[in-house]
Design an enzyme around this catalytic site. Structure first.
Site, PDB file in Angstrom:
ATOM      1  N   CYS A 117       0.810  -1.223   0.000  1.00 40.55           N
ATOM      2  CA  CYS A 117       0.000   0.000   0.000  1.00 40.55           C
ATOM      3  C   CYS A 117       0.844   1.274   0.000  1.00 40.55           C
ATOM      4  O   CYS A 117       0.643   2.173  -0.814  1.00 40.55           O
ATOM      5  CB  CYS A 117      -0.993  -0.011   1.162  1.00 40.55           C
ATOM      6  N   HIS A 173      -2.527   1.678   6.902  1.00 39.57           N
ATOM      7  CA  HIS A 173      -2.882   1.534   5.483  1.00 39.57           C
ATOM      8  C   HIS A 173      -3.103   2.925   4.911  1.00 39.57           C
ATOM      9  O   HIS A 173      -3.536   3.849   5.615  1.00 39.57           O
ATOM     10  CB  HIS A 173      -4.144   0.685   5.334  1.00 39.57           C
ATOM     11  N   HIS A 185      -6.354   2.049  -3.978  1.00 41.39           N
ATOM     12  CA  HIS A 185      -5.407   1.579  -2.959  1.00 41.39           C
ATOM     13  C   HIS A 185      -4.875   0.222  -3.374  1.00 41.39           C
ATOM     14  O   HIS A 185      -5.423  -0.443  -4.272  1.00 41.39           O
ATOM     15  CB  HIS A 185      -6.076   1.493  -1.582  1.00 41.39           C
TER      16      HIS A 185
END
Length: 211
Positions: A117, A173, A185
């Protein structure tokens, strides 16, 4: 000029009109083919989008002409060029990120051969053409490169951070907000996702704008 007042011939100057910009303040704003609600819609703009205003039709309660149609002046506030520049940079981030949809997730990855990520978001920031280089950051590290902003002020290209998606402190994240409640993402694979699902709402941490 440089502290000196004087005169020059108008024969050798051209007047450059200052551009006018407007920012959408409604959650969603219809673009119409003409200056009135009786005209067909031909698109929409999300809240926070900045557009160049080419002309004004009517006064209060009138319409702004923009590149691809007309929008109501009731839902657009005029802003200065610095806001427009920031919006353009955000749009560049979002546009560059879209090409990686479908790319695979690789733990610790930080290049198009495979991303995690934060590796994905770091790569996009560094290569989107805005002249930034933040290096290879973690989600927490990327948060440190941002000004934290209210979720209600988020625009395409802002970063969205989440916490407790696994057992670590701080941001765990990060994704790239692309407008209309959506982000890109690095899931598995890189994909679009709604930030309004119960999972992402539960883990939401904050929004950030790259300095």
């Amino acid at each position: 000029y440089l502290g000196v007042t004087g005169y020059v011939s108008g024969d050798y100057l051209s007047v450059v009109a200052e551009k006018v910009y407007g920012q959408v303040v409604a959650d969603s704003l219809n673009i119409r083919t003409g200056p009135g609600t009786n005209y067909a819609t031909c698109g929409s703009l999300s809240k926070g989008t900045v557009v160049e205003v080419l002309d004004t039709v009517g006064g209060l309660g009138g319409w702004y002409k923009i590149a691809n149609g007309y929008v109501s002046t009731d839902y657009v506030t005029l802003v200065d060029a610095s806001v427009a520049n920031g919006s353009a940079k955000g749009a560049a981030i979002a546009a560059y990120a879209k090409q990686f949809v479908g790319y695979p997730y690789v733990y610790g990855g930080s290049s198009p051969s495979g991303f995690d990520c934060s590796g994905f978001v770091s790569w996009v920031i560094n290569h989107c053409g805005n002249g930034w280089n933040v290096g290879r950051q973690t989600a927490n590290g990327l948060m440190g490169k941002c000004d934290i902003i209210p979720k209600s002020e988020a625009k395409p290209g802002d970063l969205i951070f989440f916490q407790k998606t696994y057992n670590t402190s701080g941001a765990s994240h990060v994704g790239i907000y692309v407008g209309n409640g959506m982000m890109i993402h690095c899931g598995s694979p890189i994909s679009y996702a709604s930030i309004e699902t119960s999972y992402w709402r539960q883990h939401y941490y904050c929004m950030g704008r790259i300095r």
